[in-house]
Write a protein that holds these residues in place. Structure first.
Motif, PDB file in Angstrom:
ATOM      1  N   ASP A   1      -7.202  -9.308   7.080  1.00 53.67           N
ATOM      2  CA  ASP A   1      -7.811 -11.016   7.005  1.00 53.67           C
ATOM      3  C   ASP A   1      -8.911 -11.170   7.340  1.00 53.67           C
ATOM      4  O   ASP A   1      -9.334 -11.962   6.316  1.00 53.67           O
ATOM      5  CB  ASP A   1      -6.516 -10.980   8.585  1.00 53.67           C
ATOM      6  CG  ASP A   1      -5.543 -10.744   8.553  1.00 53.67           C
ATOM      7  OD1 ASP A   1      -4.557 -10.602   7.829  1.00 53.67           O
ATOM      8  OD2 ASP A   1      -5.297 -10.419   9.590  1.00 53.67           O
ATOM      9  N   MET A   2     -10.280 -10.532   7.996  1.00 50.60           N
ATOM     10  CA  MET A   2     -11.164 -11.043   7.504  1.00 50.60           C
ATOM     11  C   MET A   2     -11.870 -11.558   5.853  1.00 50.60           C
ATOM     12  O   MET A   2     -12.029 -11.545   5.284  1.00 50.60           O
ATOM     13  CB  MET A   2     -12.012  -9.919   8.166  1.00 50.60           C
ATOM     14  CG  MET A   2     -12.410 -10.632   9.923  1.00 50.60           C
ATOM     15  SD  MET A   2     -13.137 -10.162  10.642  1.00 50.60           S
ATOM     16  CE  MET A   2     -12.570  -8.624  10.693  1.00 50.60           C
TER      17      MET A   2
ATOM     18  N   ASN B   1     -10.622 -13.991   4.186  1.00 46.04           N
ATOM     19  CA  ASN B   1     -10.753 -14.910   4.419  1.00 46.04           C
ATOM     20  C   ASN B   1     -11.420 -15.269   3.816  1.00 46.04           C
ATOM     21  O   ASN B   1     -12.326 -16.548   4.352  1.00 46.04           O
ATOM     22  CB  ASN B   1     -10.674 -15.016   6.041  1.00 46.04           C
ATOM     23  CG  ASN B   1     -10.628 -16.581   6.788  1.00 46.04           C
ATOM     24  OD1 ASN B   1      -9.679 -17.303   6.337  1.00 46.04           O
ATOM     25  ND2 ASN B   1     -11.666 -16.420   7.104  1.00 46.04           N
ATOM     26  N   ASP B   2     -11.813 -14.729   3.188  1.00 41.53           N
ATOM     27  CA  ASP B   2     -13.896 -14.043   2.283  1.00 41.53           C
ATOM     28  C   ASP B   2     -14.214 -14.078   1.208  1.00 41.53           C
ATOM     29  O   ASP B   2     -14.058 -13.377   0.368  1.00 41.53           O
ATOM     30  CB  ASP B   2     -15.223 -13.300   2.935  1.00 41.53           C
ATOM     31  CG  ASP B   2     -16.539 -13.682   2.367  1.00 41.53           C
ATOM     32  OD1 ASP B   2     -16.242 -14.225   1.773  1.00 41.53           O
ATOM     33  OD2 ASP B   2     -17.102 -13.397   3.441  1.00 41.53           O
ATOM     34  N   PRO B   3     -13.990 -15.791   0.446  1.00 41.31           N
ATOM     35  CA  PRO B   3     -13.298 -15.423  -1.177  1.00 41.31           C
ATOM     36  C   PRO B   3     -14.442 -15.458  -1.747  1.00 41.31           C
ATOM     37  O   PRO B   3     -14.782 -15.089  -3.194  1.00 41.31           O
ATOM     38  CB  PRO B   3     -13.434 -17.154  -1.266  1.00 41.31           C
ATOM     39  CG  PRO B   3     -14.348 -17.725  -0.077  1.00 41.31           C
ATOM     40  CD  PRO B   3     -14.540 -16.908   1.217  1.00 41.31           C
ATOM     41  N   ARG B   4     -15.911 -14.367  -1.547  1.00 38.99           N
ATOM     42  CA  ARG B   4     -17.013 -14.539  -1.936  1.00 38.99           C
ATOM     43  C   ARG B   4     -16.527 -12.318  -2.619  1.00 38.99           C
ATOM     44  O   ARG B   4     -17.280 -11.685  -3.196  1.00 38.99           O
ATOM     45  CB  ARG B   4     -18.342 -14.094  -1.366  1.00 38.99           C
ATOM     46  CG  ARG B   4     -18.073 -15.336  -1.076  1.00 38.99           C
ATOM     47  CD  ARG B   4     -20.213 -15.867  -0.372  1.00 38.99           C
ATOM     48  NE  ARG B   4     -19.211 -15.001   1.257  1.00 38.99           N
ATOM     49  CZ  ARG B   4     -20.269 -15.269   2.171  1.00 38.99           C
ATOM     50  NH1 ARG B   4     -21.850 -15.024   2.244  1.00 38.99           N
ATOM     51  NH2 ARG B   4     -19.892 -14.608   3.872  1.00 38.99           N
TER      52      ARG B   4
ATOM     53  N   GLN C   1     -18.068  -9.853  10.041  1.00 39.53           N
ATOM     54  CA  GLN C   1     -18.297 -10.432   9.579  1.00 39.53           C
ATOM     55  C   GLN C   1     -19.465 -11.115   9.302  1.00 39.53           C
ATOM     56  O   GLN C   1     -20.037 -11.580   8.045  1.00 39.53           O
ATOM     57  CB  GLN C   1     -17.450 -12.016  10.122  1.00 39.53           C
ATOM     58  CG  GLN C   1     -17.990 -13.559   9.077  1.00 39.53           C
ATOM     59  CD  GLN C   1     -16.988 -12.895   7.411  1.00 39.53           C
ATOM     60  OE1 GLN C   1     -15.968 -13.027   7.744  1.00 39.53           O
ATOM     61  NE2 GLN C   1     -17.638 -13.333   6.612  1.00 39.53           N
TER      62      GLN C   1
ATOM     63  N   ASP D   1     -21.277 -11.212   5.507  1.00 41.06           N
ATOM     64  CA  ASP D   1     -22.077 -12.234   5.403  1.00 41.06           C
ATOM     65  C   ASP D   1     -23.663 -11.824   4.649  1.00 41.06           C
ATOM     66  O   ASP D   1     -23.525 -11.628   2.917  1.00 41.06           O
ATOM     67  CB  ASP D   1     -22.752 -12.872   6.443  1.00 41.06           C
ATOM     68  CG  ASP D   1     -21.736 -14.161   6.545  1.00 41.06           C
ATOM     69  OD1 ASP D   1     -21.043 -14.320   5.935  1.00 41.06           O
ATOM     70  OD2 ASP D   1     -21.435 -14.638   7.881  1.00 41.06           O
TER      71      ASP D   1
END
Ligand code: ZN
Lengths: 274, 92
Positions: A154-155, A158-161, A122, A126
């Motif tokens: 999933d990850m 889970n990250d809209p970017r 994650q 970022d």
């Protein structure tokens, strides 16, 4: 001879002769993701030297044979178990992001599907989102693959970017390929003896899922692997009577379409446009 | 997928001609591997071993007519996935 791109090969572990043989078989370009060195490195400075190797040394070695060399930077999933070392390495990646030939962040992912690996994955996302980088993803092998691939997706979801068309989920096989494609991601099949996909099975998968957003690579590395695995796939497709246009799409046009999204992609010496 | 797949599978009859010896060889290899396990003299010692159980189930999958046998074998040799695993949060 069909020109091809190997979008995932660890040339640091191969000899100069391999570059020569790849060029003779039609290799025009490769991309080399940062990965494990065969041993756990002791400090972030070890990674700084490794990144210099990827962005300075390998492109020169490849150029001797007319092969364009591109790279991806990260701390790989295996060493990501050490979260504090990983954070130190992630902090130095931006020093290298504007070097020529760097395509993005990779190969990040999971190895044993641990909580620490997920945290570091994650944190790489970022960084990639902050710096607007493309992403290349390693999925685990053998019994960990299905679970790990699903956790990775999933990850990502889970990250809209995250823009799926700028992400490649690599090492997909029969049981994971559809999770990647259905999520809108690119995917890569790794042709590797015993533990990954054989050329025949990769062609079976192409027959099942089609030719959109899918590439093949050799992942040639420290293990028993074949830097000429992509030409093996070309032979297998030809043996089955598949059209040359389909072969070219998988081994050349698709990686090119994916790579062209990177800000630092340049293709002055690619000579396959005929 | 979003476009028509231009790859047509080879017709079954032609495939059988092409691959007969290869398939025969693989079955023979597997048979010899199972013989080897037996010759080790103690099949009882692996009774209930999850590796052996999965091998036996895998062989059963091969003997069915279901499609996507390779995918089923892959799933058989895969760890369980829990959709509610604790995901880290993105930092915006
Ligand atoms: Zn790799």
């Amino acid at each position: 001879m069909t020109s091809y791109i190997d979008p995932h090969i660890h040339m640091i572990s191969r000899t100069t002769d391999d570059y020569h043989r790849m060029a003779r078989c039609g290799c025009l370009a490769i991309s080399e993701p940062a990965f494990w060195a065969g041993f756990d490195r002791g400090s972030a400075d070890g990674f700084r030297d490794y990144f210099r190797h990827l962005v300075e040394v390998e492109p020169k070695r490849a150029a001797q044979f007319g092969i364009q060399h591109y790279s991806w930077l990260c701390i790989n999933a295996k060493e990501a178990e050490n979260v504090s070392l990983s954070r130190d390495v992630i902090a130095i990646i931006p020093e290298f992001l504007d070097k020529p030939g760097v395509l993005g962040i990779g190969e990040i992912g999971l190895n044993k599907n641990t909580a620490n690996e997920a945290i570091v994955f994650q944190e790489h996302l970022d960084l990639a989102m902050k710096t607007d980088e493309m992403i290349l993803i390693h999925t685990p092998h053998l019994e960990d693959k299905l679970k790990g691939t699903r956790m990775i997706i999933d990850m990502l979801k889970n990250d809209p970017r995250i823009k799926p068309h700028r992400v490649c989920v690599d090492h997909v096989e029969e049981h994971t390929v559809r999770f990647a494609l259905d999520g809108g991601f690119w995917c890569g099949m790794t042709l590797y003896p015993t533990s990954k996909c054989t050329p025949s099975r990769a062609v079976d998968i192409l027959e099942m899922v089609g030719l959109e957003r899918i590439m093949v690579n050799s992942a040639g590395d420290w293990g028993k692997s074949d830097p000429l695995a992509v030409p093996e796939l070309i032979l297998e497709m030809r043996r089955r009577g598949h059209p040359e246009s389909a072969i070219k799409k998988v081994v050349y046009e698709n990686p090119l379409a994916f790579f062209r999204q990177s800000r630092r992609w340049s293709e002055p010496s690619l000579r396959n446009e005929s | 997928m979003n476009s028509v797949n231009p790859l047509k599978p080879t017709p079954t009859k032609a495939l059988l001609e092409q691959q007969f010896l290869e398939i025969r060889c693989k079955i023979l290899d597997l048979a010899a591997q199972l013989d080897r396990l037996q010759r080790g003299g103690d099949l009882e010692a692996i009774e209930g071993d999850p590796k052996w159980t999965r091998i036996q189930k895998g062989i059963t999958i091969l003997a069915t007519d279901q499609p996507a046998k390779a995918q089923s074998v892959q799933e058989l040799f895969s760890l369980h996935y829990d959709p509610d695993w604790k995901k880290p949060s993105p930092r915006f």
